[in-house]
Structure formats: C-alpha cells, structure tokens
Design a protein around this motif. Structure first.
Motif, mmCIF file in Angstrom:
data_model
loop_
_atom_site.group_PDB
_atom_site.id
_atom_site.type_symbol
_atom_site.label_atom_id
_atom_site.label_comp_id
_atom_site.label_asym_id
_atom_site.label_seq_id
_atom_site.Cartn_x
_atom_site.Cartn_y
_atom_site.Cartn_z
ATOM 1 N N ALA A 69 0.497 -1.157 0.430
ATOM 2 C CA ALA A 69 0.116 -0.253 0.088
ATOM 3 C C ALA A 69 1.152 1.461 -0.171
ATOM 4 O O ALA A 69 0.702 2.332 -0.589
ATOM 5 C CB ALA A 69 -1.225 -0.067 1.177
ATOM 6 N N LYS A 70 1.908 1.163 1.188
ATOM 7 C CA LYS A 70 2.853 2.106 0.863
ATOM 8 C C LYS A 70 3.730 3.081 -0.645
ATOM 9 O O LYS A 70 3.383 3.970 -0.839
ATOM 10 C CB LYS A 70 4.200 1.945 2.043
ATOM 11 N N ILE A 71 3.718 1.389 -1.349
ATOM 12 C CA ILE A 71 4.635 1.665 -2.393
ATOM 13 C C ILE A 71 3.619 2.093 -3.319
ATOM 14 O O ILE A 71 3.666 2.999 -4.689
ATOM 15 C CB ILE A 71 5.520 0.396 -3.176
ATOM 16 N N ALA A 72 2.086 1.854 -3.482
ATOM 17 C CA ALA A 72 1.561 2.061 -4.502
ATOM 18 C C ALA A 72 0.951 3.276 -3.826
ATOM 19 O O ALA A 72 1.360 4.455 -4.708
ATOM 20 C CB ALA A 72 -0.207 1.447 -4.542
ATOM 21 N N ASP A 73 1.236 4.295 -2.817
ATOM 22 C CA ASP A 73 0.774 5.599 -2.476
ATOM 23 C C ASP A 73 2.189 6.206 -3.505
ATOM 24 O O ASP A 73 2.278 7.442 -4.203
ATOM 25 C CB ASP A 73 0.599 5.764 -1.351
ATOM 26 N N LEU A 74 3.140 6.003 -2.812
ATOM 27 C CA LEU A 74 4.769 6.841 -2.955
ATOM 28 C C LEU A 74 4.433 6.346 -5.317
ATOM 29 O O LEU A 74 5.110 7.736 -5.345
ATOM 30 C CB LEU A 74 6.181 6.269 -2.670
ATOM 31 N N GLN A 75 4.044 5.024 -5.706
ATOM 32 C CA GLN A 75 4.358 5.568 -7.179
ATOM 33 C C GLN A 75 3.431 6.487 -7.308
ATOM 34 O O GLN A 75 3.771 6.621 -8.591
ATOM 35 C CB GLN A 75 3.984 3.688 -7.540
ATOM 36 N N ALA A 76 2.173 6.399 -7.015
ATOM 37 C CA ALA A 76 0.889 7.190 -7.377
ATOM 38 C C ALA A 76 1.472 9.213 -7.516
ATOM 39 O O ALA A 76 1.017 9.450 -8.085
ATOM 40 C CB ALA A 76 0.289 7.293 -6.504
ATOM 41 N N ARG A 77 2.826 9.178 -6.064
ATOM 42 C CA ARG A 77 3.060 10.582 -5.743
ATOM 43 C C ARG A 77 4.047 10.717 -7.278
ATOM 44 O O ARG A 77 3.971 11.541 -7.895
ATOM 45 C CB ARG A 77 3.086 11.397 -4.780
ATOM 46 N N HIS A 78 4.139 9.720 -7.230
ATOM 47 C CA HIS A 78 6.181 9.857 -8.056
ATOM 48 C C HIS A 78 5.135 10.402 -9.469
ATOM 49 O O HIS A 78 5.550 10.641 -10.588
ATOM 50 C CB HIS A 78 6.582 8.783 -8.019
ATOM 51 N N ASP A 79 3.785 9.554 -9.661
ATOM 52 C CA ASP A 79 3.873 9.730 -11.372
ATOM 53 C C ASP A 79 3.064 10.907 -11.498
ATOM 54 O O ASP A 79 3.306 11.638 -12.332
ATOM 55 C CB ASP A 79 2.374 8.809 -12.233
ATOM 56 N N THR A 80 2.632 11.023 -10.310
ATOM 57 C CA THR A 80 1.581 12.765 -10.663
ATOM 58 C C THR A 80 3.661 13.837 -10.746
ATOM 59 O O THR A 80 3.279 14.909 -11.259
ATOM 60 C CB THR A 80 0.806 13.074 -9.342
ATOM 61 N N ALA A 81 4.665 14.323 -9.558
ATOM 62 C CA ALA A 81 5.283 14.417 -10.083
ATOM 63 C C ALA A 81 6.396 14.564 -11.519
ATOM 64 O O ALA A 81 6.651 15.507 -12.233
ATOM 65 C CB ALA A 81 5.843 14.323 -9.018
ATOM 66 N N GLU A 82 5.718 13.147 -11.505
ATOM 67 C CA GLU A 82 6.561 12.950 -13.279
ATOM 68 C C GLU A 82 5.764 13.421 -14.911
ATOM 69 O O GLU A 82 5.993 14.350 -15.281
ATOM 70 C CB GLU A 82 6.842 11.694 -14.013
#
Length: 206
Positions: free
Chosen positions: A164-177
């Motif tokens: 769950a934490k990795i999924a949240d981090l990945q979503a934030r990363h995708d937004t930043a990208e």
C-alpha cells in the motif's frame, strides 16, 4: 534547483502559509489592498529563509514554533518569520554561492552506483524525477532502490502495508513526473479569505 522544483516549493509553502494566516487576525485598519501587500511581503520573507529541500518536513516544525513563540493571534511579522526559520533550520544552512558548490544529484548518483543509502525522496517523487531526467542514474539503478525500499517496509510493517505504501509513493511519483512535463506557469498569490478583511478582535475563537 530546477524550475520545476521551485514551482513545487513555492506552491507548497504558499498554500501552507496562506492557510496559517487564515487562522490568525490580520493587522487592524489595513485595507484589503494593504493586507494583500503585507501578505505578499511576509511570503517573500518566508521564501528567503525556508530551506530549498526538505521543506515538507520542515514546515510543521516551523508552524508549531511560530505558534509557540506568538504573543497574540495576529499575523506574524517578517522578523518573527526570519527568527523562527533560523531557529528551526540552524544559522548555517544559508550560504553565499561561490560557484564551486557540490551538485547534490552528483552525490546521490555516486551513492546509488556504490549501493549506499540515499534519501527516499530520490527514489520516489519530484527529486527522483529530476535525478532520472538528469541522466546521472539509470532506470535499473532506481528500480533496485525501489525494491530495497519495498523489502525494508515489508520487514517493518508487513507485506500488505508495504504494498500500500509503495502504491501511494508510486502514485505521487507519477503525479510529479506528469507535472514535470507540463509548461511552467507563473504562480499567482492566493487571495486572502474575506473574513481576513475584518480588522477586529475575534474574541470568540479558541
């Protein structure tokens, strides 16, 4: 600091600071125009003394310290903002550029190549996007650190929570990208809420 990083920093600090002022009493007898000018001046002061990196974690400490030092519920002064920022960050975090400063991306890239520890911000998020786009590290190198982070979270919290934490981090990363690919637009200072235009004491507030 890239234009994208400056944009993110200014947006974050502006939103947080305006939210802070909305909880405080504005100076008495200030017209709406003067209040807007005062807020802009205070915000410029904050931008000068807030750290360039790590400002997300720095802000709660700054806000709490500013509240603790406040004598009233009024807006802070520029001097109070400066004193609080220096007290939280330390007097040595600001320096005059001399042209021989170390590029933090070079440092992080070398650590990744050596398999050494790097901050999570360079694995997921805006800093990770900048690091990847700099070409100083490969996608495989970043992925190795992401796997390492997952296993560390798994050992600490269990697999379900780690996923769950990795999924949240990945979503934030995708937004930043995605944001990094958008053209830069000049930030517009948010308007003060209407209730800030009343120059009276709010004795009923807790």
């Amino acid at each position: 600091m890239t234009m994208f990083d400056r944009n993110c920093r200014e947006t974050f600090l502006t939103e947080k600071f305006v939210g802070y002022l909305n909880r405080k009493v504005p100076p008495r007898n200030f017209t709406p125009e003067v209040q807007a000018d005062e807020m802009a001046s205070l915000l410029r002061c904050l931008m000068r003394f807030a750290p360039k990196n790590g400002y997300e974690k720095w802000w709660p400490n700054f806000e709490d310290r500013l509240d603790e030092e406040a004598k009233t519920r009024a807006w802070p002064t520029g001097g109070e903002i400066k004193a609080t920022a220096v007290a939280i960050s330390g007097p040595s975090y600001r320096y005059t550029a001399k042209g021989d400063e170390v590029d933090i991306l070079d440092v992080i890239a070398e650590r990744m190549k050596a398999g050494e520890h790097v901050p999570e911000a360079y694995v997921f998020g805006p800093s990770a996007v900048e690091l990847k786009e700099s070409g100083k590290v490969s996608e495989d190198q970043i992925q190795r650190y992401r796997k390492g982070l997952f296993y560390k979270l798994k050992d600490t919290y269990g697999e379900a929570t780690a996923l769950a934490k990795i999924a949240d981090l990945q979503a934030r990363h995708d937004t930043a990208e995605a944001a990094a690919r958008e053209p830069f637009t000049q930030q517009i200072l948010p308007k003060v809420k209407p209730n800030l235009m009343v120059g009276t004491e709010w004795d009923g507030l807790v």
